[in-house]
Design a protein around this motif. Structure first.
Motif, PDB file in Angstrom:
ATOM      1  N   GLN A 111       0.832  -1.202   0.000  1.00 27.39           N
ATOM      2  CA  GLN A 111       0.000   0.000   0.000  1.00 27.39           C
ATOM      3  C   GLN A 111       0.871   1.257   0.000  1.00 27.39           C
ATOM      4  OE1 GLN A 111      -2.782   0.776   3.357  1.00 27.39           O
ATOM      5  NE2 GLN A 111      -4.356   0.269   1.874  1.00 27.39           N
ATOM      6  N   THR A 112       0.506   2.198  -0.873  1.00 22.64           N
ATOM      7  CA  THR A 112       1.245   3.461  -0.980  1.00 22.64           C
ATOM      8  C   THR A 112       0.300   4.628  -0.757  1.00 22.64           C
ATOM      9  OG1 THR A 112       0.851   3.679  -3.365  1.00 22.64           O
ATOM     10  CG2 THR A 112       2.797   2.408  -2.684  1.00 22.64           C
ATOM     11  N   THR A 113       0.851   5.801  -0.646  1.00 25.07           N
ATOM     12  CA  THR A 113       0.011   6.990  -0.434  1.00 25.07           C
ATOM     13  C   THR A 113      -0.840   7.305  -1.651  1.00 25.07           C
ATOM     14  OG1 THR A 113       1.867   8.373  -1.188  1.00 25.07           O
ATOM     15  CG2 THR A 113       1.633   8.005   1.180  1.00 25.07           C
ATOM     16  N   GLN A 114      -0.429   6.798  -2.834  1.00 24.66           N
ATOM     17  CA  GLN A 114      -1.224   7.059  -4.047  1.00 24.66           C
ATOM     18  C   GLN A 114      -2.440   6.131  -4.150  1.00 24.66           C
ATOM     19  OE1 GLN A 114       2.263   6.796  -4.294  1.00 24.66           O
ATOM     20  NE2 GLN A 114       2.409   9.026  -4.310  1.00 24.66           N
ATOM     21  N   SER A 115      -2.499   5.105  -3.288  1.00 22.79           N
ATOM     22  CA  SER A 115      -3.585   4.129  -3.419  1.00 22.79           C
ATOM     23  C   SER A 115      -4.405   4.008  -2.136  1.00 22.79           C
ATOM     24  CB  SER A 115      -3.005   2.755  -3.782  1.00 22.79           C
ATOM     25  OG  SER A 115      -2.122   2.309  -2.774  1.00 22.79           O
ATOM     26  N   GLN A 116      -4.544   5.123  -1.430  1.00 24.58           N
ATOM     27  CA  GLN A 116      -5.303   5.103  -0.189  1.00 24.58           C
ATOM     28  C   GLN A 116      -6.801   5.198  -0.491  1.00 24.58           C
ATOM     29  OE1 GLN A 116      -3.554   4.387   2.447  1.00 24.58           O
ATOM     30  NE2 GLN A 116      -1.800   4.487   1.099  1.00 24.58           N
ATOM     31  N   PRO A 117      -7.610   4.396   0.175  1.00 25.90           N
ATOM     32  CA  PRO A 117      -9.053   4.421  -0.076  1.00 25.90           C
ATOM     33  C   PRO A 117      -9.718   5.702   0.427  1.00 25.90           C
ATOM     34  CG  PRO A 117      -8.537   2.982   1.761  1.00 25.90           C
ATOM     35  CD  PRO A 117      -7.227   3.381   1.164  1.00 25.90           C
ATOM     36  N   VAL A 118     -10.735   6.134  -0.298  1.00 24.50           N
ATOM     37  CA  VAL A 118     -11.539   7.288   0.117  1.00 24.50           C
ATOM     38  C   VAL A 118     -12.634   6.769   1.031  1.00 24.50           C
ATOM     39  CG1 VAL A 118     -12.935   9.218  -0.652  1.00 24.50           C
ATOM     40  CG2 VAL A 118     -11.027   8.422  -2.079  1.00 24.50           C
ATOM     41  N   GLY A 119     -12.461   6.965   2.327  1.00 19.83           N
ATOM     42  CA  GLY A 119     -13.308   6.326   3.322  1.00 19.83           C
ATOM     43  C   GLY A 119     -14.789   6.566   3.157  1.00 19.83           C
ATOM     44  N   TRP A 120     -15.212   7.821   3.007  1.00 22.73           N
ATOM     45  CA  TRP A 120     -16.645   8.133   2.968  1.00 22.73           C
ATOM     46  C   TRP A 120     -17.308   7.537   1.727  1.00 22.73           C
ATOM     47  CZ3 TRP A 120     -18.766  10.697  -1.127  1.00 22.73           C
ATOM     48  CH2 TRP A 120     -17.879  11.406  -1.961  1.00 22.73           C
ATOM     49  N   LEU A 121     -16.579   7.519   0.578  1.00 20.74           N
ATOM     50  CA  LEU A 121     -17.137   6.959  -0.644  1.00 20.74           C
ATOM     51  C   LEU A 121     -17.265   5.439  -0.536  1.00 20.74           C
ATOM     52  CD1 LEU A 121     -18.175   7.496  -3.461  1.00 20.74           C
ATOM     53  CD2 LEU A 121     -15.814   7.434  -4.314  1.00 20.74           C
ATOM     54  N   VAL A 122     -16.269   4.825   0.083  1.00 21.29           N
ATOM     55  CA  VAL A 122     -16.326   3.387   0.331  1.00 21.29           C
ATOM     56  C   VAL A 122     -17.557   3.044   1.175  1.00 21.29           C
ATOM     57  CG1 VAL A 122     -15.204   1.451   1.501  1.00 21.29           C
ATOM     58  CG2 VAL A 122     -13.829   3.051   0.154  1.00 21.29           C
ATOM     59  N   ALA A 123     -17.802   3.846   2.210  1.00 22.60           N
ATOM     60  CA  ALA A 123     -18.929   3.596   3.121  1.00 22.60           C
ATOM     61  C   ALA A 123     -20.266   3.718   2.398  1.00 22.60           C
ATOM     62  CB  ALA A 123     -18.866   4.565   4.298  1.00 22.60           C
ATOM     63  N   VAL A 124     -20.412   4.736   1.546  1.00 24.64           N
ATOM     64  CA  VAL A 124     -21.678   4.960   0.829  1.00 24.64           C
ATOM     65  C   VAL A 124     -21.985   3.812  -0.123  1.00 24.64           C
ATOM     66  CG1 VAL A 124     -22.838   6.421  -0.862  1.00 24.64           C
ATOM     67  CG2 VAL A 124     -21.593   7.478   1.030  1.00 24.64           C
ATOM     68  N   VAL A 125     -20.974   3.404  -0.909  1.00 22.22           N
ATOM     69  CA  VAL A 125     -21.186   2.316  -1.872  1.00 22.22           C
ATOM     70  C   VAL A 125     -21.439   0.995  -1.143  1.00 22.22           C
ATOM     71  CG1 VAL A 125     -20.179   1.021  -3.784  1.00 22.22           C
ATOM     72  CG2 VAL A 125     -19.765   3.482  -3.596  1.00 22.22           C
ATOM     73  N   ALA A 126     -20.700   0.770  -0.067  1.00 15.69           N
ATOM     74  CA  ALA A 126     -20.884  -0.464   0.701  1.00 15.69           C
ATOM     75  C   ALA A 126     -22.284  -0.547   1.306  1.00 15.69           C
ATOM     76  CB  ALA A 126     -19.829  -0.562   1.792  1.00 15.69           C
ATOM     77  N   LEU A 127     -22.830   0.599   1.739  1.00 17.90           N
ATOM     78  CA  LEU A 127     -24.183   0.614   2.299  1.00 17.90           C
ATOM     79  C   LEU A 127     -25.199   0.209   1.234  1.00 17.90           C
ATOM     80  CD1 LEU A 127     -25.911   1.174   4.768  1.00 17.90           C
ATOM     81  CD2 LEU A 127     -26.068   3.576   4.047  1.00 17.90           C
ATOM     82  N   SER A 128     -24.976   0.644  -0.003  1.00 18.16           N
ATOM     83  CA  SER A 128     -25.839   0.212  -1.110  1.00 18.16           C
ATOM     84  C   SER A 128     -25.728  -1.300  -1.298  1.00 18.16           C
ATOM     85  CB  SER A 128     -25.436   0.927  -2.403  1.00 18.16           C
ATOM     86  OG  SER A 128     -25.523   2.319  -2.257  1.00 18.16           O
ATOM     87  N   ILE A 172     -12.024   4.509   8.371  1.00 16.40           N
ATOM     88  CA  ILE A 172     -10.933   5.103   7.578  1.00 16.40           C
ATOM     89  C   ILE A 172     -11.123   6.602   7.429  1.00 16.40           C
ATOM     90  CG2 ILE A 172      -9.942   5.216   5.251  1.00 16.40           C
ATOM     91  CD1 ILE A 172     -10.466   2.171   5.067  1.00 16.40           C
ATOM     92  N   SER A 173     -12.379   7.028   7.196  1.00 19.14           N
ATOM     93  CA  SER A 173     -12.644   8.456   7.022  1.00 19.14           C
ATOM     94  C   SER A 173     -12.376   9.244   8.295  1.00 19.14           C
ATOM     95  CB  SER A 173     -14.089   8.675   6.564  1.00 19.14           C
ATOM     96  OG  SER A 173     -15.004   8.268   7.568  1.00 19.14           O
ATOM     97  N   LEU A 174     -12.459   8.575   9.455  1.00 23.44           N
ATOM     98  CA  LEU A 174     -12.254   9.267  10.738  1.00 23.44           C
ATOM     99  C   LEU A 174     -10.826   9.129  11.271  1.00 23.44           C
ATOM    100  CD1 LEU A 174     -15.577   8.184  12.540  1.00 23.44           C
ATOM    101  CD2 LEU A 174     -15.069  10.424  11.530  1.00 23.44           C
TER     102      LEU A 174
END
Length: 296
Positions: A111-128, A172-174
């Motif tokens: 894992q590198t700094t260029q491939s860090q997940p966007v926490g809030w977007l991950v959460a929204v899609v996962a909730l769907s 992750i977002s927090l």
């Protein structure tokens, strides 16, 4: 197949069709947002969903083939395609989850700094994903049929995975704990592998003509010996024709002075009613007939 069985197959086909449509739409969205969010967990879920949709397609194909009438070459029809379907679906699930775990380990170690997940977007899609996968699991619930059970575990597992990814996205977002994304994927995939092992094992047993798990050959043999006319049982075989249909054949020795046809009806109807075996073939023999039992 009776009218009730035909209606059940139509209802099952409709459930599978609905599941395929809603999951294909979600997979496209999940892959897209997974790339945008740089989330291995979302891509993991999408890959697993692809395997699940393929499983639904295979199961739907098996249901269609079951409707085809027997032929002179396929005298039992195509019932055993449901066993093949359950076996293939289980293998697909294991392979796809193995890939998921491998990719998660690679992401965790590189894992590198260029491939860090966007926490809030991950959460929204996962909730769907929780809603879509949960709905599909509900469609497959309350069924004893092996394909339905296999697909239920696929989508119930996906629901759990989506819940885990949703929680990971929030954390992750927090906290910026970016390592949590692949770790959640590994844990969820491992859980699904463990829970789906029984389905794989049972489908393998059925594909090798093992006695279905709901039945015990010893109990059936004792039941047959319970008839006063029965002296001995030879060549008792019980095997699955499909994930729901079972066949039985046996050579049964009876006393010479009993009513042949009455005894045959009692035994055949008794097995069908007591053990829900739809295809029963019984050959009655008198005790003075020398019987050479088959090797299998």
């Amino acid at each position: 197949m009776n009218e009730q069985g035909t209606e059940e197959k139509k209802l099952t086909s409709k459930r599978y069709q609905i599941g395929i449509i809603i999951n294909i739409a979600f997979i496209i969205a999940e892959f897209s947002f997974g790339a945008i969010a740089s989330s291995i967990a979302l891509v993991t879920d999408a890959v697993h969903n692809m395997a699940d949709v393929l499983s639904l397609v295979i199961s739907l194909t098996a249901i269609y083939l079951m409707k085809k009438k027997p032929t002179k070459r396929h005298t039992y029809g195509f019932y055993n395609t449901t066993i093949m379907s359950a076996m293939i679906n289980s293998i697909i699930l294991f392979v796809s989850l193995g890939i998921v775990i491998w990719e998660s380990v690679v992401r965790l170690t590189t894992q590198t700094t260029q491939s860090q997940p966007v926490g809030w977007l991950v959460a929204v899609v996962a909730l769907s994903g929780v809603l879509i996968n949960g709905l599909t699991a509900v469609l497959m619930n309350d069924s004893k049929e092996l394909n339905d059970r296999s697909n239920f575990w696929h989508f119930f597992g996906d629901t759990l995975l989506s819940v885990a990814v949703f929680v990971a996205g929030l954390i992750i977002s927090l906290t910026n704990w970016n390592w949590l994304d692949p770790v959640i994927s590994i844990i969820a995939a491992s859980f699904i592998l463990v829970e789906s092992w029984n389905v794989l094992k049972e489908s393998f047993e059925m594909s090798t003509n093992a006695v279905p798990r709901r039945l015990e050959s010893g109990n059936i043999e004792r039941y047959l010996l319970g008839f006063s006319q029965v002296e001995a049982i030879n060549d008792l075989h019980i095997w699955p024709l499909s994930t729901t249909e079972t066949a039985l054949s046996a050579h049964i020795e009876i006393a010479e002075d009993v009513d042949y046809f009455k005894t045959l009806d009692q035994i055949t109807n008794g097995i069908k009613q007591k053990y829900e075996i739809g295809h029963v073939t019984v050959q009655l023999e008198t005790c003075d007939k020398k019987h050479c039992e088959a090797k299998i």
